[in-house]
Design a protein around this motif. Structure first.
Motif, PDB file in Angstrom:
ATOM      1  N   VAL A   1       0.842  -1.194   0.000  1.00 43.47           N
ATOM      2  CA  VAL A   1       0.000   0.000   0.000  1.00 43.47           C
ATOM      3  C   VAL A   1       0.882   1.251   0.000  1.00 43.47           C
ATOM      4  CG1 VAL A   1      -1.648   1.336   1.382  1.00 43.47           C
ATOM      5  CG2 VAL A   1      -2.004  -1.114   1.030  1.00 43.47           C
ATOM      6  N   ILE A   2       1.918   1.244   0.830  1.00 48.67           N
ATOM      7  CA  ILE A   2       2.832   2.393   0.883  1.00 48.67           C
ATOM      8  C   ILE A   2       3.566   2.544  -0.442  1.00 48.67           C
ATOM      9  CG2 ILE A   2       4.936   3.275   1.965  1.00 48.67           C
ATOM     10  CD1 ILE A   2       3.810   2.084   4.632  1.00 48.67           C
ATOM     11  N   ALA A   3       4.050   1.442  -0.996  1.00 45.30           N
ATOM     12  CA  ALA A   3       4.758   1.500  -2.287  1.00 45.30           C
ATOM     13  C   ALA A   3       3.837   2.044  -3.382  1.00 45.30           C
ATOM     14  CB  ALA A   3       5.285   0.120  -2.662  1.00 45.30           C
ATOM     15  N   ALA A   4       2.596   1.587  -3.402  1.00 50.39           N
ATOM     16  CA  ALA A   4       1.642   2.076  -4.405  1.00 50.39           C
ATOM     17  C   ALA A   4       1.384   3.573  -4.212  1.00 50.39           C
ATOM     18  CB  ALA A   4       0.333   1.297  -4.319  1.00 50.39           C
ATOM     19  N   HIS A   5       1.255   3.992  -2.977  1.00 53.53           N
ATOM     20  CA  HIS A   5       1.016   5.408  -2.676  1.00 53.53           C
ATOM     21  C   HIS A   5       2.187   6.270  -3.172  1.00 53.53           C
ATOM     22  CE1 HIS A   5      -0.300   8.988  -0.600  1.00 53.53           C
ATOM     23  NE2 HIS A   5       0.777   8.990   0.159  1.00 53.53           N
ATOM     24  N   LEU A   6       3.405   5.846  -2.887  1.00 54.66           N
ATOM     25  CA  LEU A   6       4.572   6.602  -3.349  1.00 54.66           C
ATOM     26  C   LEU A   6       4.634   6.638  -4.876  1.00 54.66           C
ATOM     27  CD1 LEU A   6       7.285   5.457  -0.779  1.00 54.66           C
ATOM     28  CD2 LEU A   6       6.009   7.620  -0.825  1.00 54.66           C
ATOM     29  N   SER A   7       4.309   5.526  -5.504  1.00 53.83           N
ATOM     30  CA  SER A   7       4.300   5.479  -6.972  1.00 53.83           C
ATOM     31  C   SER A   7       3.281   6.448  -7.553  1.00 53.83           C
ATOM     32  CB  SER A   7       3.992   4.068  -7.463  1.00 53.83           C
ATOM     33  OG  SER A   7       5.030   3.192  -7.121  1.00 53.83           O
ATOM     34  N   GLU A   8       2.111   6.519  -6.922  1.00 51.20           N
ATOM     35  CA  GLU A   8       1.063   7.424  -7.397  1.00 51.20           C
ATOM     36  C   GLU A   8       1.461   8.887  -7.257  1.00 51.20           C
ATOM     37  OE1 GLU A   8      -2.232   6.135  -5.027  1.00 51.20           O
ATOM     38  OE2 GLU A   8      -2.426   4.250  -6.132  1.00 51.20           O
ATOM     39  N   LEU A   9       2.252   9.196  -6.233  1.00 50.34           N
ATOM     40  CA  LEU A   9       2.704  10.574  -6.018  1.00 50.34           C
ATOM     41  C   LEU A   9       3.779  10.999  -7.017  1.00 50.34           C
ATOM     42  CD1 LEU A   9       3.218  10.689  -2.137  1.00 50.34           C
ATOM     43  CD2 LEU A   9       1.373  11.762  -3.435  1.00 50.34           C
ATOM     44  N   ALA A  10       4.490  10.020  -7.544  1.00 54.26           N
ATOM     45  CA  ALA A  10       5.693  10.310  -8.325  1.00 54.26           C
ATOM     46  C   ALA A  10       5.388  10.957  -9.674  1.00 54.26           C
ATOM     47  CB  ALA A  10       6.492   9.028  -8.538  1.00 54.26           C
ATOM     48  N   HIS A  11       6.194  11.924 -10.013  1.00 49.99           N
ATOM     49  CA  HIS A  11       6.165  12.591 -11.313  1.00 49.99           C
ATOM     50  C   HIS A  11       6.446  11.551 -12.407  1.00 49.99           C
ATOM     51  CE1 HIS A  11       7.681  15.232 -14.555  1.00 49.99           C
ATOM     52  NE2 HIS A  11       6.854  16.125 -14.028  1.00 49.99           N
ATOM     53  N   SER A  12       5.930  11.792 -13.581  1.00 53.11           N
ATOM     54  CA  SER A  12       6.081  10.836 -14.682  1.00 53.11           C
ATOM     55  C   SER A  12       7.539  10.651 -15.135  1.00 53.11           C
ATOM     56  CB  SER A  12       5.225  11.261 -15.874  1.00 53.11           C
ATOM     57  OG  SER A  12       5.633  12.537 -16.330  1.00 53.11           O
ATOM     58  N   SER A  13       8.438  11.556 -14.731  1.00 53.57           N
ATOM     59  CA  SER A  13       9.842  11.386 -15.117  1.00 53.57           C
ATOM     60  C   SER A  13      10.548  10.307 -14.299  1.00 53.57           C
ATOM     61  CB  SER A  13      10.603  12.709 -14.990  1.00 53.57           C
ATOM     62  OG  SER A  13      10.641  13.130 -13.644  1.00 53.57           O
ATOM     63  N   TRP A  14       9.958   9.903 -13.176  1.00 51.97           N
ATOM     64  CA  TRP A  14      10.507   8.796 -12.401  1.00 51.97           C
ATOM     65  C   TRP A  14       9.983   7.482 -12.962  1.00 51.97           C
ATOM     66  CZ3 TRP A  14      14.264   9.878  -9.130  1.00 51.97           C
ATOM     67  CH2 TRP A  14      14.274  11.081  -8.428  1.00 51.97           C
ATOM     68  N   ARG A  15      10.855   6.547 -13.216  1.00 52.36           N
ATOM     69  CA  ARG A  15      10.457   5.185 -13.561  1.00 52.36           C
ATOM     70  C   ARG A  15      10.528   4.380 -12.267  1.00 52.36           C
ATOM     71  NH1 ARG A  15      13.186   0.639 -15.193  1.00 52.36           N
ATOM     72  NH2 ARG A  15      15.152   1.770 -15.328  1.00 52.36           N
ATOM     73  N   VAL A  16       9.492   3.630 -11.963  1.00 49.08           N
ATOM     74  CA  VAL A  16       9.389   2.963 -10.663  1.00 49.08           C
ATOM     75  C   VAL A  16       9.493   1.453 -10.824  1.00 49.08           C
ATOM     76  CG1 VAL A  16       7.972   2.705  -8.600  1.00 49.08           C
ATOM     77  CG2 VAL A  16       7.855   4.822  -9.914  1.00 49.08           C
ATOM     78  N   SER A  17      10.284   0.832  -9.932  1.00 51.27           N
ATOM     79  CA  SER A  17      10.410  -0.627  -9.889  1.00 51.27           C
ATOM     80  C   SER A  17      10.248  -1.095  -8.453  1.00 51.27           C
ATOM     81  CB  SER A  17      11.790  -1.074 -10.384  1.00 51.27           C
ATOM     82  OG  SER A  17      12.035  -0.655 -11.688  1.00 51.27           O
ATOM     83  N   LEU A  18       9.729  -2.291  -8.298  1.00 51.46           N
ATOM     84  CA  LEU A  18       9.618  -2.927  -6.984  1.00 51.46           C
ATOM     85  C   LEU A  18      10.634  -4.054  -6.884  1.00 51.46           C
ATOM     86  CD1 LEU A  18       5.754  -3.258  -6.561  1.00 51.46           C
ATOM     87  CD2 LEU A  18       7.258  -1.625  -5.429  1.00 51.46           C
TER      88      LEU A  18
END
Length: 149
Positions: free
Chosen positions: A19-36
């Protein structure tokens, strides 16, 4: 001496971390690429979440229960160091600690000392995530799980 390591690969520990990881991903600007669960060691270690930016990489360790800060910080630092050895961009360690009364109480007496290793605070880190700018240092992010999750 024989050592065994699980072969199934790393996973986030629980639903709360997801849930926390998803929340941080949702906050992130589109220039950040996110991986788990990005490999961060030679024995199956993984860092919980990585934000890949043009100027730097943020390695985020999600801590829901602050039990042994020194051990938790040391393990996260080793993962960051390993990740940094694999990339030419700077890798910043972000400890994302769930904003619980018990975690705040555990950290409160030591926040000055902690800030020497993790100088960026929550505002600076969240601003960087939202705008796609660099954090430029390691940091401590107090994060609340969104209501209803």
């Amino acid at each position: 001496m024989i050592r065994a390591y699980p072969g199934s690969g790393p996973t986030l520990h629980d639903r709360g971390q997801m849930v926390i990881a998803a929340h941080l991903s949702e906050l992130a600007h589109s220039s950040w690429r996110v991986s788990l669960e990005v490999t961060a060691g030679t024995h199956g270690e993984a860092i919980d979440q990585v934000f890949w930016g043009p100027d730097e990489i943020l390695g985020v360790e999600i801590i829901r229960h602050l039990r042994d800060y020194q051990a938790q910080y040391r393990a996260a630092s080793l993962k960051r160091d390993w990740l940094a050895s694999q990339h030419s961009r700077s890798v910043r360690l972000i400890l994302a600690i769930e904003d619980l009364r018990s975690n705040r109480a555990a950290a409160a007496p030591y926040l000055r000392l902690i800030s020497t290793s993790l100088p960026a605070g929550s505002r600076q880190i969240l601003e960087a995530l939202r705008t796609g700018t660099a954090v430029r240092s390691d940091g401590l992010l107090w994060v609340r799980r969104p209501p209803g999750r």
